[in-house]
Design an enzyme around this catalytic site. Structure first.
Site, PDB file in Angstrom:
ATOM      1  N   LEU A 125     -18.232  27.021 -28.369  1.00 16.47           N
ATOM      2  CA  LEU A 125     -16.910  27.072 -27.761  1.00 16.47           C
ATOM      3  C   LEU A 125     -15.953  26.077 -28.422  1.00 16.47           C
ATOM      4  O   LEU A 125     -14.848  26.427 -28.816  1.00 16.47           O
ATOM      5  CB  LEU A 125     -17.009  26.782 -26.257  1.00 16.47           C
ATOM      6  CG  LEU A 125     -15.693  26.697 -25.477  1.00 16.47           C
ATOM      7  CD1 LEU A 125     -14.957  28.037 -25.514  1.00 16.47           C
ATOM      8  CD2 LEU A 125     -15.958  26.276 -24.025  1.00 16.47           C
ATOM      9  N   SER A 132     -11.429  19.531 -25.166  1.00 17.38           N
ATOM     10  CA  SER A 132     -11.160  19.540 -23.730  1.00 17.38           C
ATOM     11  C   SER A 132     -10.261  20.711 -23.346  1.00 17.38           C
ATOM     12  O   SER A 132     -10.410  21.284 -22.272  1.00 17.38           O
ATOM     13  CB  SER A 132     -10.499  18.221 -23.314  1.00 17.38           C
ATOM     14  OG  SER A 132     -11.406  17.145 -23.455  1.00 17.38           O
ATOM     15  N   PHE A 156     -19.293  20.589 -33.587  1.00 16.92           N
ATOM     16  CA  PHE A 156     -20.159  19.852 -32.659  1.00 16.92           C
ATOM     17  C   PHE A 156     -21.072  20.805 -31.878  1.00 16.92           C
ATOM     18  O   PHE A 156     -21.314  20.604 -30.689  1.00 16.92           O
ATOM     19  CB  PHE A 156     -19.325  19.024 -31.668  1.00 16.92           C
ATOM     20  CG  PHE A 156     -18.386  18.032 -32.291  1.00 16.92           C
ATOM     21  CD1 PHE A 156     -18.664  17.449 -33.515  1.00 16.92           C
ATOM     22  CD2 PHE A 156     -17.211  17.689 -31.642  1.00 16.92           C
ATOM     23  CE1 PHE A 156     -17.793  16.522 -34.087  1.00 16.92           C
ATOM     24  CE2 PHE A 156     -16.325  16.763 -32.202  1.00 16.92           C
ATOM     25  CZ  PHE A 156     -16.620  16.187 -33.428  1.00 16.92           C
ATOM     26  N   ARG A 269     -41.330 -10.636 -17.743  1.00 21.77           N
ATOM     27  CA  ARG A 269     -40.549 -11.643 -18.458  1.00 21.77           C
ATOM     28  C   ARG A 269     -40.335 -12.890 -17.589  1.00 21.77           C
ATOM     29  O   ARG A 269     -39.878 -12.784 -16.450  1.00 21.77           O
ATOM     30  CB  ARG A 269     -39.187 -11.048 -18.844  1.00 21.77           C
ATOM     31  CG  ARG A 269     -38.198 -12.035 -19.480  1.00 21.77           C
ATOM     32  CD  ARG A 269     -38.692 -12.557 -20.799  1.00 21.77           C
ATOM     33  NE  ARG A 269     -37.632 -13.284 -21.501  1.00 21.77           N
ATOM     34  CZ  ARG A 269     -37.858 -14.089 -22.530  1.00 21.77           C
ATOM     35  NH1 ARG A 269     -39.098 -14.279 -22.972  1.00 21.77           N
ATOM     36  NH2 ARG A 269     -36.852 -14.695 -23.114  1.00 21.77           N
ATOM     37  N   GLY A 341     -31.954 -10.079 -24.947  1.00 21.86           N
ATOM     38  CA  GLY A 341     -31.949  -9.872 -26.389  1.00 21.86           C
ATOM     39  C   GLY A 341     -32.851  -8.735 -26.822  1.00 21.86           C
ATOM     40  O   GLY A 341     -32.543  -7.998 -27.767  1.00 21.86           O
ATOM     41  N   GLU A 364     -20.048  18.953 -22.847  1.00 20.59           N
ATOM     42  CA  GLU A 364     -20.038  19.881 -21.709  1.00 20.59           C
ATOM     43  C   GLU A 364     -18.881  19.581 -20.754  1.00 20.59           C
ATOM     44  O   GLU A 364     -18.995  19.692 -19.539  1.00 20.59           O
ATOM     45  CB  GLU A 364     -21.391  19.892 -20.983  1.00 20.59           C
ATOM     46  CG  GLU A 364     -22.514  20.379 -21.878  1.00 20.59           C
ATOM     47  CD  GLU A 364     -23.713  20.931 -21.137  1.00 20.59           C
ATOM     48  OE1 GLU A 364     -23.542  21.389 -19.996  1.00 20.59           O
ATOM     49  OE2 GLU A 364     -24.812  20.915 -21.712  1.00 20.59           O
ATOM     50  N   GLY A 365     -17.753  19.182 -21.340  1.00 24.25           N
ATOM     51  CA  GLY A 365     -16.563  18.842 -20.572  1.00 24.25           C
ATOM     52  C   GLY A 365     -16.487  17.354 -20.328  1.00 24.25           C
ATOM     53  O   GLY A 365     -17.331  16.793 -19.635  1.00 24.25           O
ATOM     54  N   THR A 366     -15.492  16.676 -20.926  1.00 26.75           N
ATOM     55  CA  THR A 366     -15.380  15.231 -20.752  1.00 26.75           C
ATOM     56  C   THR A 366     -15.280  14.884 -19.264  1.00 26.75           C
ATOM     57  O   THR A 366     -14.860  15.700 -18.438  1.00 26.75           O
ATOM     58  CB  THR A 366     -14.142  14.680 -21.467  1.00 26.75           C
ATOM     59  OG1 THR A 366     -12.960  15.204 -20.825  1.00 26.75           O
ATOM     60  CG2 THR A 366     -14.143  15.038 -22.943  1.00 26.75           C
ATOM     61  N   GLU A 368     -13.147  13.017 -17.952  1.00 26.41           N
ATOM     62  CA  GLU A 368     -11.746  13.097 -17.557  1.00 26.41           C
ATOM     63  C   GLU A 368     -11.388  14.524 -17.125  1.00 26.41           C
ATOM     64  O   GLU A 368     -10.686  14.735 -16.128  1.00 26.41           O
ATOM     65  CB  GLU A 368     -10.840  12.652 -18.710  1.00 26.41           C
ATOM     66  CG  GLU A 368     -10.886  11.152 -19.002  1.00 26.41           C
ATOM     67  CD  GLU A 368     -12.187  10.701 -19.651  1.00 26.41           C
ATOM     68  OE1 GLU A 368     -12.544   9.522 -19.486  1.00 26.41           O
ATOM     69  OE2 GLU A 368     -12.845  11.533 -20.339  1.00 26.41           O
TER      70      GLU A 368
END
Length: 387
Positions: A125, A132, A156, A269, A341, A364-366, A368
């Site tokens: 697509l 977008s 992409f 740790r 680290g 798959e669609g931002t 936003e």
């Protein structure tokens, strides 16, 4: 809402969890370094039926509903994201257009090979000028005799370097545009006029292949239209909705893995003479990671359940994608922080998940765009109430 899984679903979930933890995850570093998924892991995926999760049994698939598929994708999300990306793109947006919208001829022609994994699917697509804004396509399709002639460029495209079957969207009526002028097609790799570019170099998802796909007078048989001519944009929204809850499930699975890794590290740790797990700052991060992951899981399965009830669930699918991927990024960030680290070192999984998480807020669609969709649905609902 009832998210209760069937006994069969529970058994498959356990089987996939064991497979991922014992057979796939040991190869995560190899996938990262070689940028290739070992062939035997793909063969095993075929044996387990992972390429046919949502393809009906009559075409050789497993025929899981959306909730069932999400449970599998969630477990796959626990390992290297390239592995789940390949399978998820194939079983989701790559093949669901044929499953949900194609005629019987196309289903019989393509679904058996897609279900077995003998052929891999992808979804084409996005374009250089239409990411977008998916309504702004420049790829065109012109009908000539018994073929459609496609011209344009997609980019992409996940799985493109090795995909056999492409779901492609093109303008068939420029004046109508998204309102009746975009059509979806099934395009095979060996159709005349299709060229696949070199694999893209990416920040993360090493081993997941994406590339440009160029159509130059590509000949597509007229019978390879998915759904109705001109209804491709509606088809895209239908396909993407299911893909979004699938991405939500994958993100939740990755969060689960990061929480396990972080909890284990925090207990082992030691700083100032005691495990860092005793530090309230670390405990708070772990608590937030777990709480947000469970919330993301609930939103994801709610969207999946609604789809299984026959609802469009546009708003719910967007909320699931938005929240679950945002959570994945926050969980990955906290996991690196807990590891200190070591979390910045490539030999530790937290570093890889941190890089891989970032793309989930884009493809798959931002996120936003998801907010725009959610708001529009909300305003539309309120307008109905007001009127």
């Amino acid at each position: 809402m009832d998210f209760k899984l069937t006994e069969e679903n529970l058994q498959m979930k356990t089987m996939i969890r064991n497979f991922v933890d014992k057979e796939v995850d040991p190869y995560a570093n190899e996938i990262e370094e070689s940028e290739e998924i070992p062939a035997h892991l793909l063969e095993k995926a075929k044996e387990l039926g992972l390429f046919g999760l949502s393809i009906p049994e009559e075409y050789g698939g497993i025929g899981l509903n959306t909730v069932g598929k999400c449970t599998v994708l969630e477990q796959l999300g626990r390992t290297h994201n390239a592995y789940v990306s390949l399978i998820g793109a194939h079983t989701g947006i790559g093949s669901m257009g044929i499953v949900r919208l194609a005629n019987e001829h196309l289903k019989e022609k393509y679904l058996p090979d897609l279900a077995s994994g003998n052929k891999i699917a992808c979804f084409a697509l996005s374009e250089p000028g239409a990411g977008s804004d998916a309504t702004n396509l420049s790829t065109t399709a012109e009908k000539r005799g018994d073929h459609w002639i496609l011209n344009g460029t997609k980019h992409f495209i996940t799985n493109a370097p090795f995909a056999d079957v492409f779901t492609v969207f093109a303008l068939t009526d420029r004046e109508k545009g998204a309102k009746g002028g975009i059509t979806a097609f099934v395009v095979e790799r060996d159709f005349p006029g299709i060229t696949i570019g070199k694999p893209d170099k990416k920040m993360g998802l090493r081993g997941s292949k994406t590339a440009q796909v160029v159509f130059e007078n590509c000949e597509v048989p007229v019978e390879n239209v998915i759904g109705e001519v001109g209804m491709g944009y509606v088809s895209a929204l239908t396909i993407l909705g299911e893909g979004r809850v699938g991405l939500g499930a994958r993100s939740v699975g990755s969060c689960d893995k990061l929480i396990e890794l972080s909890t284990e590290y925090a207990l082992e740790r030691k700083q100032f003479g005691k495990p860092i797990a005793d530090q309230q700052a670390v405990q708070f991060m772990l608590a937030d990671m777990k709480t947000e992951t469970e919330a993301a899981r609930s939103l994801t399965y709610r969207g999946a359940w609604l789809l299984d009830q026959g609802e469009k669930a546009i708003q719910e699918c967007s909320m699931a994608k938005l929240f679950a991927t945002d959570v994945y990024n926050r969980v990955a960030d906290k996991a690196v922080q807990i590891h200190g680290g070591m979390g910045y070192m490539a030999e530790y999984p937290a570093e890889r998940y941190y890089r891989d998480a970032r793309i989930t807020k884009i493809y798959e669609g931002t996120n936003e765009i998801q907010r725009v969709i959610i708001a529009k649905q909300l305003l539309k609902q309120q307008a109905k109430v007001t009127n």
